[in-house]
Design an enzyme around this catalytic site. Structure first.
Site, PDB file in Angstrom:
ATOM      1  N   LYS A  41     -12.020  -2.231   7.712  1.00  0.00           N
ATOM      2  CA  LYS A  41     -11.215  -3.191   8.456  1.00  0.00           C
ATOM      3  C   LYS A  41     -11.703  -3.304   9.899  1.00  0.00           C
ATOM      4  CE  LYS A  41      -8.271  -2.875   4.904  1.00  0.00           C
ATOM      5  NZ  LYS A  41      -8.026  -3.927   3.920  1.00  0.00           N
ATOM      6  N   TRP A  90       0.823  -1.212   0.000  1.00  0.00           N
ATOM      7  CA  TRP A  90       0.000   0.000   0.000  1.00  0.00           C
ATOM      8  C   TRP A  90       0.854   1.256   0.000  1.00  0.00           C
ATOM      9  CZ3 TRP A  90      -4.419  -0.689  -1.905  1.00  0.00           C
ATOM     10  CH2 TRP A  90      -5.093  -1.910  -1.727  1.00  0.00           C
ATOM     11  N   ASP A 101      -1.332   6.423   6.573  1.00  0.00           N
ATOM     12  CA  ASP A 101      -2.439   5.556   6.178  1.00  0.00           C
ATOM     13  C   ASP A 101      -2.620   4.544   7.305  1.00  0.00           C
ATOM     14  OD1 ASP A 101      -4.131   3.645   5.133  1.00  0.00           O
ATOM     15  OD2 ASP A 101      -2.967   3.286   3.311  1.00  0.00           O
TER      16      ASP A 101
END
Length: 414
Positions: free
Chosen positions: A247, A149, A223
């Site tokens: 999540k 990511w 993030d």
């Protein structure tokens, strides 16, 4: 299962005030709406028809939250309509989004000089929104890349600024986090970007230990999609925190951005209106129709986390679950292996491999028969991955560990 009509302290706060007052919002145009939400308490074990879902996202949600949402689905608090049918500018939904923000601020102890935005487009959209709002096309930005990511964030930023990868774990297959002395920051970097927890590779910055942007005007940006609200975070260390909800805190469709207010209002001239933080901040996340039902679900999760005792208690539970699973892997004599350096193993995403790769398909199949699903590793790395977010109960991890030991014993005899 018992149903109580008692109102929580948060409900009483909403009932007795016109709005959730805080200095970071212009709330003069918001209306109040008092309500008495139904509080549902249920057993911690899953219902007979539910599985233990180890998916990386969208991920499992707290069972009591799902039951409460179910009870309110058709007619929310006597309003005569579902949350899915409400005007996002009506008093009913305003009460929902205001309470969600208030509870999140309490959970993370967000300082008043930060804005909270409920947006859309996933964390991936923020890969572009960040440079568009925080820099010019010529500005340098530093990236520490500890997984897939972080790498994707760099590639997107290349379109809007001048990103520099000052450290990457790619050569070591993203199994570690560097010592902060191992990289050299650019003296004029506008911000330093990290991914606090890499969902695919299972690498996490630990114990609130994050690097600092060393130049005078630089900020730290993170993030936090896959460990958001899994533990306390000192928000003031960051200029921006962003996270997809799917999540730990809600269904897919909601992206949360926590941003220091002095960083808002400097978007590049060609920034699309939907990526301009100033537009969303001035309109209290209601510039266009937001993901209303997703925000409502996030609000239920925030309330549930507060009822658990807050993020310190949540972190204790997460550490206990992770320790049980990592111990089972490490004590298997090599039958199972976790490639991540022990000091930075994620509490949320546990990747592991089997000594005999040909057994992986059977492992997944047999686990599914025992109502444990989504254990297959990401397609880019293979192996197994157990995502054990906040809502994964201890019983789910204990059942997985028991299955792993039984599976090993069975195949060691062959």
């Amino acid at each position: 299962m018992s149903i109580s009509m008692a109102t929580s302290p948060h409900t009483r706060l909403l009932h007795n005030t016109n709005i959730f007052n805080h200095p970071t919002k212009n709330n003069t145009n918001l209306l109040s709406f008092s309500f008495k939400p139904i509080s549902i308490k249920c057993a911690t074990h899953p219902q007979q028809d539910r599985v233990f879902n180890f998916a990386a996202g969208p991920a499992t949600l707290p069972e009591n939250v799902l039951l409460k949402a179910q009870s309110e689905l058709y007619n929310w608090n006597g309003s005569g309509m579902s949350v899915m049918e409400m005007s996002h500018r009506g008093k009913e939904f305003l009460s929902i989004i205001q309470k969600a923000e208030s509870d999140l601020r309490t959970l993370l102890q967000i300082p008043s000089e930060y804005s909270v935005l409920f947006l859309q487009g996933g964390a991936t959209t923020q890969f572009a929104a960040l440079p568009l709002n925080l820099c010019t096309p010529q500005d340098t930005v530093d990236y520490i890349v500890t997984g897939s990511w972080g790498d994707k964030a760099v590639k997107e930023a290349q379109k809007y600024c001048n990103p520099k990868v000052i450290w990457s774990g790619k050569s070591e297959k993203y199994t570690k986090i560097p010592s902060f002395d191992d990289f050299q920051q650019n003296p004029d970097a506008r911000y330093l970007h990290i991914c606090a927890n890499e969902t695919i590779h299972g690498v996490e910055f630990k114990d609130n230990n994050y690097p600092n942007a060393k130049n005078a005007t630089g900020i730290l940006v993170a993030d936090m999609s896959s460990n958001f609200c899994s533990k306390p975070v000192e928000v003031s260390k960051f200029g921006v925190i962003y996270a997809g909800a799917q999540k730990n805190v809600g269904p897919s469709g909601v992206t949360i951005v926590i941003i220091r207010k002095d960083l808002i209002g400097n978007a590049q001239s060609f920034t699309p209106v939907m990526l301009d933080y100033k537009i969303h901040d001035e309109n209290n996340s209601l510039y266009n129709t937001p993901p209303c039902y997703g925000i409502y679900m996030c609000g239920l999760v925030f309330e549930d986390l507060l009822q658990q005792g807050g993020l310190k208690e949540v972190e204790k539970n997460n550490k206990k679950k992770a320790q049980i699973l990592f111990d089972a892997i490490d004590e298997s004599g090599g039958f199972y292996r976790c490639p991540v350096e022990k000091s930075v193993r994620s509490l949320m995403n546990v990747p592991f491999t089997l000594e005999k790769q040909e057994l992986e398909g059977e492992f997944i199949k047999e686990a599914a028969k025992e109502k444990m699903v989504q254990l297959k590793g990401h397609r880019s790395v293979g192996g197994m991955r157990a995502s054990i977010y906040n809502a994964m109960p201890l019983a789910g991890v204990e059942k997985l560990v028991a299955f792993m030991k039984d599976f090993q014993a069975k195949h060691m005899l062959r």
